[in-house]
Write a protein that holds these residues in place. Structure first.
Motif, PDB file in Angstrom:
ATOM      1  N   SER A  28      20.295  90.615  49.177  1.00  0.00           N
ATOM      2  CA  SER A  28      20.275  89.526  50.060  1.00  0.00           C
ATOM      3  C   SER A  28      19.778  88.264  49.320  1.00  0.00           C
ATOM      4  CB  SER A  28      19.360  90.105  51.330  1.00  0.00           C
ATOM      5  OG  SER A  28      17.858  90.124  50.891  1.00  0.00           O
ATOM      6  N   TYR A  29      20.135  87.201  49.773  1.00  0.00           N
ATOM      7  CA  TYR A  29      19.873  85.877  49.090  1.00  0.00           C
ATOM      8  C   TYR A  29      19.315  84.972  50.177  1.00  0.00           C
ATOM      9  CZ  TYR A  29      22.783  87.927  45.590  1.00  0.00           C
ATOM     10  OH  TYR A  29      23.468  88.639  44.616  1.00  0.00           O
ATOM     11  N   LYS A  30      18.392  83.956  49.623  1.00  0.00           N
ATOM     12  CA  LYS A  30      17.999  82.947  50.614  1.00  0.00           C
ATOM     13  C   LYS A  30      19.211  81.978  50.768  1.00  0.00           C
ATOM     14  CE  LYS A  30      13.224  83.140  49.234  1.00  0.00           C
ATOM     15  NZ  LYS A  30      12.083  82.403  48.454  1.00  0.00           N
ATOM     16  N   ARG A  31      19.493  81.749  52.037  1.00  0.00           N
ATOM     17  CA  ARG A  31      20.492  81.026  52.679  1.00  0.00           C
ATOM     18  C   ARG A  31      20.590  79.675  51.956  1.00  0.00           C
ATOM     19  NH1 ARG A  31      22.346  77.569  56.904  1.00  0.00           N
ATOM     20  NH2 ARG A  31      24.642  78.259  57.559  1.00  0.00           N
ATOM     21  N   ARG A  32      19.586  78.973  51.897  1.00  0.00           N
ATOM     22  CA  ARG A  32      19.578  77.544  51.317  1.00  0.00           C
ATOM     23  C   ARG A  32      19.905  77.470  49.902  1.00  0.00           C
ATOM     24  NH1 ARG A  32      14.699  77.635  48.508  1.00  0.00           N
ATOM     25  NH2 ARG A  32      12.918  79.010  49.580  1.00  0.00           N
ATOM     26  N   VAL A  33      19.512  78.686  49.222  1.00  0.00           N
ATOM     27  CA  VAL A  33      19.970  78.786  47.689  1.00  0.00           C
ATOM     28  C   VAL A  33      21.290  78.783  47.598  1.00  0.00           C
ATOM     29  CG1 VAL A  33      19.788  80.067  45.624  1.00  0.00           C
ATOM     30  CG2 VAL A  33      17.812  79.524  47.071  1.00  0.00           C
ATOM     31  N   LEU A  34      22.195  79.604  48.444  1.00  0.00           N
ATOM     32  CA  LEU A  34      23.464  80.056  48.440  1.00  0.00           C
ATOM     33  C   LEU A  34      24.451  78.686  48.763  1.00  0.00           C
ATOM     34  CD1 LEU A  34      23.642  83.461  50.073  1.00  0.00           C
ATOM     35  CD2 LEU A  34      23.928  83.011  47.527  1.00  0.00           C
ATOM     36  N   LEU A  35      23.776  78.064  49.685  1.00  0.00           N
ATOM     37  CA  LEU A  35      24.415  76.799  50.058  1.00  0.00           C
ATOM     38  C   LEU A  35      24.555  75.669  48.988  1.00  0.00           C
ATOM     39  CD1 LEU A  35      23.099  76.266  53.741  1.00  0.00           C
ATOM     40  CD2 LEU A  35      25.521  77.007  52.923  1.00  0.00           C
ATOM     41  N   ASP A  36      23.887  75.839  47.944  1.00  0.00           N
ATOM     42  CA  ASP A  36      23.674  74.691  47.091  1.00  0.00           C
ATOM     43  C   ASP A  36      25.164  75.015  46.085  1.00  0.00           C
ATOM     44  OD1 ASP A  36      21.347  73.754  47.518  1.00  0.00           O
ATOM     45  OD2 ASP A  36      20.403  74.779  46.049  1.00  0.00           O
ATOM     46  N   TYR A  37      25.933  76.077  46.173  1.00  0.00           N
ATOM     47  CA  TYR A  37      26.935  76.482  45.420  1.00  0.00           C
ATOM     48  C   TYR A  37      28.293  76.058  46.032  1.00  0.00           C
ATOM     49  CZ  TYR A  37      23.940  78.740  42.279  1.00  0.00           C
ATOM     50  OH  TYR A  37      22.866  79.098  41.484  1.00  0.00           O
ATOM     51  N   ASP A  38      28.282  75.716  47.250  1.00  0.00           N
ATOM     52  CA  ASP A  38      29.006  75.016  48.061  1.00  0.00           C
ATOM     53  C   ASP A  38      30.649  75.473  47.994  1.00  0.00           C
ATOM     54  OD1 ASP A  38      29.995  73.011  49.623  1.00  0.00           O
ATOM     55  OD2 ASP A  38      30.946  71.825  48.020  1.00  0.00           O
ATOM     56  N   TRP A  49      27.596  89.519  40.117  1.00  0.00           N
ATOM     57  CA  TRP A  49      27.126  89.157  38.965  1.00  0.00           C
ATOM     58  C   TRP A  49      27.057  87.906  38.381  1.00  0.00           C
ATOM     59  CZ3 TRP A  49      27.930  87.860  33.623  1.00  0.00           C
ATOM     60  CH2 TRP A  49      26.811  88.268  32.828  1.00  0.00           C
ATOM     61  N   VAL A  50      28.201  87.155  38.817  1.00  0.00           N
ATOM     62  CA  VAL A  50      28.465  85.992  38.447  1.00  0.00           C
ATOM     63  C   VAL A  50      27.460  84.863  39.038  1.00  0.00           C
ATOM     64  CG1 VAL A  50      30.223  83.688  38.503  1.00  0.00           C
ATOM     65  CG2 VAL A  50      31.053  86.248  37.839  1.00  0.00           C
ATOM     66  N   LEU A  51      27.385  85.187  40.340  1.00  0.00           N
ATOM     67  CA  LEU A  51      26.312  84.479  41.171  1.00  0.00           C
ATOM     68  C   LEU A  51      24.994  84.794  40.683  1.00  0.00           C
ATOM     69  CD1 LEU A  51      25.127  82.942  43.624  1.00  0.00           C
ATOM     70  CD2 LEU A  51      25.228  84.969  44.964  1.00  0.00           C
ATOM     71  N   GLN A  52      24.659  85.999  40.085  1.00  0.00           N
ATOM     72  CA  GLN A  52      23.268  86.220  39.706  1.00  0.00           C
ATOM     73  C   GLN A  52      22.961  85.639  38.444  1.00  0.00           C
ATOM     74  OE1 GLN A  52      22.608  90.413  39.892  1.00  0.00           O
ATOM     75  NE2 GLN A  52      22.905  90.509  42.041  1.00  0.00           N
ATOM     76  N   GLU A  53      23.990  85.449  37.631  1.00  0.00           N
ATOM     77  CA  GLU A  53      23.878  84.834  36.355  1.00  0.00           C
ATOM     78  C   GLU A  53      23.721  83.406  36.585  1.00  0.00           C
ATOM     79  OE1 GLU A  53      26.593  85.214  32.410  1.00  0.00           O
ATOM     80  OE2 GLU A  53      27.997  84.503  33.994  1.00  0.00           O
ATOM     81  N   ALA A  54      24.558  82.805  37.528  1.00  0.00           N
ATOM     82  CA  ALA A  54      24.341  81.212  37.789  1.00  0.00           C
ATOM     83  C   ALA A  54      22.689  81.101  38.205  1.00  0.00           C
ATOM     84  CB  ALA A  54      25.316  80.842  38.610  1.00  0.00           C
ATOM     85  N   LEU A  55      22.030  81.872  39.116  1.00  0.00           N
ATOM     86  CA  LEU A  55      20.893  81.819  39.784  1.00  0.00           C
ATOM     87  C   LEU A  55      19.848  81.887  38.888  1.00  0.00           C
ATOM     88  CD1 LEU A  55      21.114  84.224  42.918  1.00  0.00           C
ATOM     89  CD2 LEU A  55      20.725  81.684  43.067  1.00  0.00           C
ATOM     90  N   ARG A  56      20.187  82.723  37.731  1.00  0.00           N
ATOM     91  CA  ARG A  56      19.097  83.032  36.538  1.00  0.00           C
ATOM     92  C   ARG A  56      19.068  81.779  35.759  1.00  0.00           C
ATOM     93  NH1 ARG A  56      21.290  88.103  36.433  1.00  0.00           N
ATOM     94  NH2 ARG A  56      22.469  87.635  34.599  1.00  0.00           N
ATOM     95  N   ALA A  57      20.325  81.411  35.705  1.00  0.00           N
ATOM     96  CA  ALA A  57      20.522  80.126  34.577  1.00  0.00           C
ATOM     97  C   ALA A  57      19.752  78.797  35.127  1.00  0.00           C
ATOM     98  CB  ALA A  57      21.947  79.752  34.322  1.00  0.00           C
ATOM     99  N   GLY A  59      17.213  78.755  36.737  1.00  0.00           N
ATOM    100  CA  GLY A  59      15.732  79.213  37.080  1.00  0.00           C
ATOM    101  C   GLY A  59      15.347  79.958  38.141  1.00  0.00           C
ATOM    102  N   GLY A  60      16.118  80.702  38.716  1.00  0.00           N
ATOM    103  CA  GLY A  60      15.962  81.611  39.907  1.00  0.00           C
ATOM    104  C   GLY A  60      15.424  82.807  39.449  1.00  0.00           C
ATOM    105  N   ARG A  61      14.809  83.577  40.211  1.00  0.00           N
ATOM    106  CA  ARG A  61      14.486  84.918  39.656  1.00  0.00           C
ATOM    107  C   ARG A  61      14.981  85.969  40.812  1.00  0.00           C
ATOM    108  NH1 ARG A  61       8.419  84.286  39.489  1.00  0.00           N
ATOM    109  NH2 ARG A  61       8.149  86.177  38.734  1.00  0.00           N
ATOM    110  N   LEU A  62      14.949  87.112  40.391  1.00  0.00           N
ATOM    111  CA  LEU A  62      15.508  88.330  41.188  1.00  0.00           C
ATOM    112  C   LEU A  62      14.777  89.351  41.205  1.00  0.00           C
ATOM    113  CD1 LEU A  62      19.339  88.574  39.493  1.00  0.00           C
ATOM    114  CD2 LEU A  62      18.756  87.226  41.573  1.00  0.00           C
ATOM    115  N   PHE A  63      14.729  89.800  42.431  1.00  0.00           N
ATOM    116  CA  PHE A  63      13.421  90.831  42.723  1.00  0.00           C
ATOM    117  C   PHE A  63      14.278  92.181  43.348  1.00  0.00           C
ATOM    118  CE2 PHE A  63      11.248  86.981  42.368  1.00  0.00           C
ATOM    119  CZ  PHE A  63      10.134  87.486  41.477  1.00  0.00           C
ATOM    120  N   ARG A  64      13.637  93.431  42.918  1.00  0.00           N
ATOM    121  CA  ARG A  64      14.164  94.789  43.331  1.00  0.00           C
ATOM    122  C   ARG A  64      12.893  95.059  44.350  1.00  0.00           C
ATOM    123  NH1 ARG A  64      15.542  97.164  39.177  1.00  0.00           N
ATOM    124  NH2 ARG A  64      17.861  96.769  39.822  1.00  0.00           N
ATOM    125  N   GLU A  65      13.304  95.534  45.737  1.00  0.00           N
ATOM    126  CA  GLU A  65      12.362  96.293  46.580  1.00  0.00           C
ATOM    127  C   GLU A  65      12.878  97.797  46.611  1.00  0.00           C
ATOM    128  OE1 GLU A  65       9.930  97.785  48.403  1.00  0.00           O
ATOM    129  OE2 GLU A  65       9.311  95.952  48.368  1.00  0.00           O
TER     130      GLU A  65
END
Length: 186
Positions: A28-38, A49-57, A59-65
């Protein structure tokens, strides 16, 4: 085999906290973050993986629960597994190179390096299999053959781009069962 190659890092038991990658289609991702990718979001969600790579690039961080559990269906027949791996590899490489605006030369270089991917990915899968207590020669063979199919798909995807003739349903469920499929080794 598909579980190990595509979701190995999330196979139970797994710890929580910050992660370098998360399982695609089970995140799951925060909606407001996803909307930036238009307009690129649709293609980024096809291969997360392409999205996660862009998020990390950015400055975004990924967390596992570790308490979050999802159910996942994997192909149970060899032909379905290979179909999913081949087309998934092509879609990944085609989307990745398209979204990054890679030149033809760069795509050809990455495509030429694709035959090395099965060894790299196998070295990443084996620790996850050991941790989960899974394995055996039959799984290893199917995993290795699937990784080869995925690398062939990536080679094609980098050279020729994403497969535009896949239907929307195929892109969502690449593991559609083709006729005459072979049973997985059990």
């Amino acid at each position: 085999a598909g579980l190990a190659s595509d979701f190995g890092s999330a196979m139970s038991p797994v710890g929580g906290g910050e992660a370098s990658e998360l399982p695609g289609h089970h995140t799951s991702y925060k909606r407001r973050v996803l909307l930036d990718y238009d307009s690129n979001l649709e293609h980024m969600l096809e291969i997360e993986w392409v999205l996660q790579e862009a998020l990390r690039a950015s400055g975004g961080r990924l967390f596992r629960e570790p308490r979050a559990v999802s159910r996942h269906l994997n192909p149970s027949r060899l032909a379905s597994h290979l179909y999913a791996q081949l087309n998934g590899g092509r879609l990944f490489a085609g989307n990745r190179s398209r979204l990054r605006n890679w030149s033809l030369l760069r795509r050809l270089i990455w495509g030429a390096g694709s035959p090395l991917l099965p060894l790299l990915r196998l070295s990443r899968c084996l620790p996850h299999l050991r941790r989960a207590g899974a394995g055996g020669p039959r799984l290893f063979i199917v995993l290795a053959v699937g990784l080869v199919a995925n690398s062939v798909g990536q080679m094609i995807g980098y050279a020729l781009g994403r497969r535009s003739d896949l239907s929307e349903g195929d892109r969502v469920a690449l593991a559609a069962t083709p006729r005459g499929e072979l049973p997985l080794l059990s």
